[in-house]
Design an enzyme around this catalytic site. Structure first.
Site, PDB file in Angstrom:
ATOM      1  N   HIS A   1      32.363   4.948  49.155  1.00 52.82           N
ATOM      2  CA  HIS A   1      32.424   6.397  49.086  1.00 52.82           C
ATOM      3  C   HIS A   1      33.184   6.982  50.279  1.00 52.82           C
ATOM      4  O   HIS A   1      33.928   7.946  50.151  1.00 52.82           O
ATOM      5  CB  HIS A   1      30.999   6.954  49.048  1.00 52.82           C
TER       6      HIS A   1
ATOM      7  N   GLY B   1      41.123  14.451  46.318  1.00 57.87           N
ATOM      8  CA  GLY B   1      40.344  13.807  45.270  1.00 57.87           C
ATOM      9  C   GLY B   1      39.263  12.921  45.820  1.00 57.87           C
ATOM     10  O   GLY B   1      39.034  12.867  47.030  1.00 57.87           O
TER      11      GLY B   1
ATOM     12  N   GLU C   1      35.120  16.606  43.325  1.00 55.36           N
ATOM     13  CA  GLU C   1      34.276  15.523  43.814  1.00 55.36           C
ATOM     14  C   GLU C   1      33.255  15.156  42.751  1.00 55.36           C
ATOM     15  O   GLU C   1      32.784  16.000  42.002  1.00 55.36           O
ATOM     16  CB  GLU C   1      33.567  15.961  45.087  1.00 55.36           C
TER      17      GLU C   1
ATOM     18  N   TYR D   1      36.776   3.859  50.904  1.00 56.75           N
ATOM     19  CA  TYR D   1      37.718   3.507  49.840  1.00 56.75           C
ATOM     20  C   TYR D   1      38.198   2.053  49.953  1.00 56.75           C
ATOM     21  O   TYR D   1      39.377   1.759  49.822  1.00 56.75           O
ATOM     22  CB  TYR D   1      38.923   4.459  49.853  1.00 56.75           C
TER      23      TYR D   1
ATOM     24  N   SER E   1      34.754   7.458  42.440  1.00 57.02           N
ATOM     25  CA  SER E   1      33.376   7.102  42.108  1.00 57.02           C
ATOM     26  C   SER E   1      33.407   5.797  41.341  1.00 57.02           C
ATOM     27  O   SER E   1      33.739   5.772  40.159  1.00 57.02           O
ATOM     28  CB  SER E   1      32.730   8.211  41.274  1.00 57.02           C
TER      29      SER E   1
ATOM     30  N   SER F   1      21.279  15.863  54.258  1.00 55.16           N
ATOM     31  CA  SER F   1      20.777  17.219  54.063  1.00 55.16           C
ATOM     32  C   SER F   1      21.970  18.135  53.824  1.00 55.16           C
ATOM     33  O   SER F   1      23.036  17.955  54.410  1.00 55.16           O
ATOM     34  CB  SER F   1      20.017  17.692  55.300  1.00 55.16           C
ATOM     35  N   GLN F   2      21.776  19.115  52.969  1.00 55.12           N
ATOM     36  CA  GLN F   2      22.877  19.971  52.536  1.00 55.12           C
ATOM     37  C   GLN F   2      23.108  21.151  53.484  1.00 55.12           C
ATOM     38  O   GLN F   2      22.316  21.398  54.386  1.00 55.12           O
ATOM     39  CB  GLN F   2      22.572  20.495  51.133  1.00 55.12           C
TER      40      GLN F   2
ATOM     41  N   HIS G   1      29.560  13.715  41.530  1.00 46.33           N
ATOM     42  CA  HIS G   1      28.164  13.581  41.950  1.00 46.33           C
ATOM     43  C   HIS G   1      27.403  12.870  40.838  1.00 46.33           C
ATOM     44  O   HIS G   1      26.336  13.302  40.399  1.00 46.33           O
ATOM     45  CB  HIS G   1      27.546  14.940  42.286  1.00 46.33           C
TER      46      HIS G   1
END
Lengths: 735, 227
Positions: free
Chosen positions: A53, A536, A97, A56, A539, A319-320, A99
């Site tokens: 992630h 970009g 992105e 790469y 995933s 944490s966001q 998720h």
């Protein structure tokens, strides 16, 4: 809480790093470069920063083949988001992105925090987020579990995006068996800024302050980057603690405050970056690395949500709603004051150092002291020897449909989940806040006007996994072409691309083959359409119990409209307008919705696509729209002409009367590179003179009747009947 | 006309309202933070949509304690015009400036769509540029827009002609199809649809201009200059 961490010797002995996603070889390499045994914190940092992630490892060799620069690109891949010049001093900033993994485990928060993360990437560049889009893919068996996933992902996107006040103007939702256990949630955000305000994520200048801003750090999402870089087992609930929880209210304050710093405190700000994957370690190490400096952080100063957090937890928490700023020494207080006015935590937690060491202090002890490059640059890259999957070596014979009742086939096609209207889902997103939305979801692309200019931006997010499964190279090129087609249909010139590369396990030769071949197709197409890839994400490991998804590159594309009068929608406007079809229709049924309807599967080689022909058709259509000769335009995709005519007629309940040499089957053919346009009677002569033989006359818009004389059948129905099926089918199947 | 557009932390339609009043209706307008303690000098106070303080407890439940709300009550008591839109409507009912309450939509989901409306009362300060029975299309975008009041209150609202807009195809379960209504005195209105999102042909509709034009007439300002 007391926690006993293993000693460096115990780590070497018991290899706990294997559970963190590192291999033995990677640990050995790290240890050798370091010249000593790393402690537990350092191994933790390595596991986050060396995850696919963040690093790469598998995809870098592929990503290097992407075309990323033309004269309009102001900033390409490598920063929070890419930037393209749009004129009048303005620039557009965008990125997408994935998720996927968090959304599979906790769909509401997974999707919500996906939106939150991509928004931070946009304002970290200094741009005001003005629109977002989502590309979603779910399984096609509507089990209770799957219905809950769909419902909660949509609710999460709405819950976050609506509250923060960024309109969702486009996207797609598709259904395929391939995504039953691995849903795809790809979010894209678009921002607009003055060219002069571009920020970079860098921490330069010895003595400058590292400022932590936003939400407190908690034990949520710890080591999420490693989690996202591993396959799922069926016992996925054990992974729940790796999913973060979002707070859109906090993010709204954070957005406004950070943009105020960018605009009003330029002299104070050195750089800014989002704390996304691998949290504090990735943002701080990348900022130091990009600027070529060292850094020291005192973890005791980091705002923490709970007591007793270890350095490992603090550094790898995801944490966001947190940002990291580098602020020029002496200017700290004015920045701290600004955040205090928004009621946000902001603390000086470290300094830029000379040299190249990355040092962390905790309770007065040095808990990490390693070269920055060991985290950011020394990561090995891997290539797998690709191998063509058996299914591609021996494609099924070309599909030949049999149609006995064209009306019945048409009605059945419209009820397929992939063709049916998704309105009851996307109307849960606020599409108009900020009052710039010219075209809301439901058209070919979302369009927003750019305040302070005479311009507008068109945007779309497209993927075509089922076509790539049949031919990754052609399917990759088609995905780019379709995105461009969607923009052109609104009157926009394509500018550039952001992508999410959603694939299976790249260490498998077949998956690596798909990755490599689809990249070839994407690269070729981006050059033809003059749309460099400016940002970009990747995933990989979208597999459950060893079974991977279709290769699914999501292409997010943004286009420019320089004449607000020329913006075109898909809706038929008035009875009497003439209907034209651009592009030749062939017997192209492999991978089509008709094939799925009649056989329950997609199979065969891909036919009916040529990049150069597609480009010529798009140029001709765009020129006609720009000459104000067209009253409606729509590209032909899933379900071919049959689906497109209903989509165009639905809004105003207008039909078509026409005669064509096409057969019943060709009504459903999915030959690429085609558009339907309508032309007002007064403009017919000018239109025909301009486009020549590129368009064939198909018929005339009616007040509601659909009467088509095909080569082998006659259709006599109404738009009301067909549109109702298309509008109601999915809502019925999902409840 | 001189308008104040309140901004609470979490408001997100404040800039849109400012744009509609200043750039489209060509009137004076200022953003006023929720910490303000006086609203003297304004002809109109606009309470915008959004998610004030995150709307975490209940829409508008925290906003009603903001310092500016005391000033707003004084302003309204003195006859000043107040218009709350979406979250603004929710805040006004929470604060007791309008009767009733707004519950979750019967679908239990947020809904954003153009909504057909019927003008129920064209004599108010907020609707005098429409005609009674006129059909409009204004965008809605809310999760909690289901208007509720007890029977007695509802009867009083109807008897007093306080309903200004009704839904033509009720999207959220609102009693009596109520989309917008005033207080008994007629100087405070709340509505769930967003007139500020329907003031430019480029964005699809100008049906919302009438609300702003009505207020300009009511406050005896200059008529707006069309863009």
């Amino acid at each position: 809480m007391l926690q006993t961490e293993p000693t460096p010797e115990q780590i070497r002995e018991h290899k706990p790093y294997l559970q963190l996603g590192l291999t033995e070889a990677e640990y050995d390499l790290f240890t050798a470069r370091l010249g000593r045994l790393p402690n537990y914190t350092e191994v933790g940092l390595q596991s986050g920063m060396w995850s696919e992630h963040c690093a790469y490892k598998y995809s870098k060799p592929i990503l290097k083949t992407f075309w990323t620069k033309n004269e309009r690109v102001l900033m390409g891949p490598g920063e929070g988001a890419g930037v393209i010049r749009i004129g009048e001093g303005k620039a557009v900033v965008f990125k997408a992105e994935s998720h996927n993994h968090p959304s599979a485990v906790e769909p509401y928060e997974g999707a919500a925090t996906g939106i939150g993360g991509i928004i931070r990437d946009i304002f970290s560049i200094g741009a005001k987020p003005v629109a977002s889009l989502d590309s979603l893919a779910f399984g096609n068996q509507f089990t209770a579990h799957n219905q809950n996933l769909i419902e909660q992902v949509v609710a999460g996107i709405g819950g976050y995006g609506n509250a923060i006040g960024i309109p969702t103007v486009g996207g797609e939702i598709q259904f395929d068996a391939s995504y039953q256990d691995n849903p795809l949630v790809n979010a894209m955000c678009v921002g607009v800024m003055d060219e002069k305000d571009i920020q970079r994520g860098q921490a330069a200048g010895v003595g400058n302050a590292i400022v932590y801003v936003g939400a407190k750090t908690g034990r949520d999402g710890i080591n999420g980057a490693s989690f996202a870089s591993a396959q799922f087992s069926k016992e996925e609930d054990a992974d729940r603690s790796a999913v973060q929880v979002g707070d859109p209210f906090m993010e709204k304050l954070l957005t406004d405050a950070c943009l105020q710093v960018t605009h009003e405190h330029q002299d104070a700000l050195v750089g800014m970056q989002d704390m996304g994957a691998a949290g504090l370690v990735s943002s701080s190490a990348e900022m130091a690395s990009k600027a070529g400096f060292g850094m020291t952080l005192d973890l005791d100063l980091i705002p923490q949500r709970e007591p007793g957090m270890t350095p490992f937890e603090i550094m790898l928490s995801e944490s966001q709603e947190r940002m990291l700023l580098c602020v020029r020494a002496g200017y700290e207080q004015e920045v701290l004051d600004l955040f205090a006015a928004y009621d946000l935590d902001a603390v000086v937690c470290g300094r830029v150092e000379p040299g190249h060491q990355y040092r962390l202090l905790h309770h007065g002890e040095v808990v990490c002291d390693i070269p920055v490059s060991l985290l950011t640059d020394d990561v090995p890259t891997y290539t797998t020897v690709p191998q063509q999957p058996a299914r591609l070596a021996h494609p099924a014979p070309d599909f030949t449909p049999t149609i006995t009742d064209v009306g019945a086939t048409w009605r059945a096609l419209l009820a397929l989940p992939n063709i049916a209207s998704k309105r009851h889902l996307f109307q849960q997103y606020d599409a108009q806040v900020q009052t710039n939305t010219v075209i809301a979801p439901g058209g070919d692309a979302g369009v927003i006007r750019v305040r302070g200019t005479h311009r507008a931006l068109a945007m779309t997010a497209d993927s075509n996994g089922r076509l790539l499964a049949l031919d990754p190279e052609i399917g990759g090129a088609i995905t780019v072409a379709e995105a461009a087609r969607n923009l052109v249909a609104t009157g926009a010139e394509p500018l550039g691309i952001t992508d999410c590369l959603n694939y299976g396990d790249p260490s498998k030769p077949e998956v690596y083959y798909e990755l490599q071949e689809s990249a070839k197709g994407i690269v070729a197409a981006t050059k033809v359409f003059n749309t460099p890839v400016i940002s970009g994400n990747v995933s990989l490991y979208n597999e459950t119990s060893g079974v991977g998804i279709h290769p699914t590159p999501m292409i997010g594309m943004v286009g420019l409209i320089e004449d607000l009068e020329a913006i075109t929608t898909i809706a038929f406007k008035e009875a009497g307008d003439q209907v034209y079809l651009f592009g030749k229709t062939g017997d192209d049924y492999n991978g089509s919705s008709l094939q799925y309807l009649q056989t329950g599967a997609y199979a065969g080689r891909l036919t009916g696509f040529d990049l150069q022909t597609e480009k010529q058709t798009q140029d001709t259509v765009l020129a006609a729209i720009r000459a104000h000769l067209v009253t409606a335009a729509h590209d032909l995709a899933d379900g071919g002409l049959a689906a497109a005519l209903v989509e165009m007629g639905a809004a105003n309940r207008l039909g078509i009367q026409g005669t064509t040499a096409l057969t019943s089957a060709q009504l459903f053919a999915e030959t690429q590179g085609r558009f339907i346009v309508t032309v007002a009677p007064a403009a017919v002569a000018a239109f025909e003179a301009q486009v020549g033989a590129a368009a064939a006359h198909l018929g005339v818009v009616t007040t509601g009747a659909i009467t088509l004389q095909l080569a082998d059948a006659t259709i006599d129905t109404t738009i009301a009947e067909l549109a109702t099926i298309q509008e109601e089918a999915l809502a019925c199947q999902l409840k | 006309m001189k308008a104040a557009v309140l901004t609470f932390p979490g408001s997100n339609c404040d800039e849109d309202l400012l744009w509609a009043v200043k750039e489209i209706a060509r009137q004076e307008a200022t953003l006023v933070p929720a910490t303000t303690t006086t609203l003297a000098g304004y002809d109109l106070v606009l309470v915008p949509g959004g998610f004030s303080y995150g709307d975490y407890l209940r829409s508008g439940a925290i906003a009603k304690f903001a310092p500016v709300m005391t000033a707003l009550k004084t302003f309204a008591a003195n006859g000043g015009y107040v218009l709350g839109i979406c979250n603004g409507f929710q805040i006004l009912t929470e604060a007791g400036l309008l009767p009733g309450a707004l519950q979750w939509n019967t679908s239990l989901t947020f809904v954003c769509e153009p909504e057909p409306l019927i003008v129920a009362n064209a004599t108010t300060a907020f609707s005098n540029q429409y005609t009674a029975g006129q059909k409009l299309s204004l965008p809605i975008a809310h999760g909690e827009g289901n208007y509720y009041a007890d029977d007695e209150t509802l009867a009083a609202i109807e008897a007093n002609d306080q309903v200004v807009f009704r839904y033509a195809a009720n999207p959220n379960g609102s009693l009596n199809d109520i989309a917008g209504l005033t207080n008994a005195a007629g100087n405070v209105m709340g509505m769930m649809p967003h007139p500020e999102r329907a003031v430019e042909a480029l964005l699809g509709s100008t049906d919302g201009l009438g609300v702003f034009d009505s207020l300009i007439t009511a406050t005896k300002g200059a008529a707006h200059v069309a863009d």
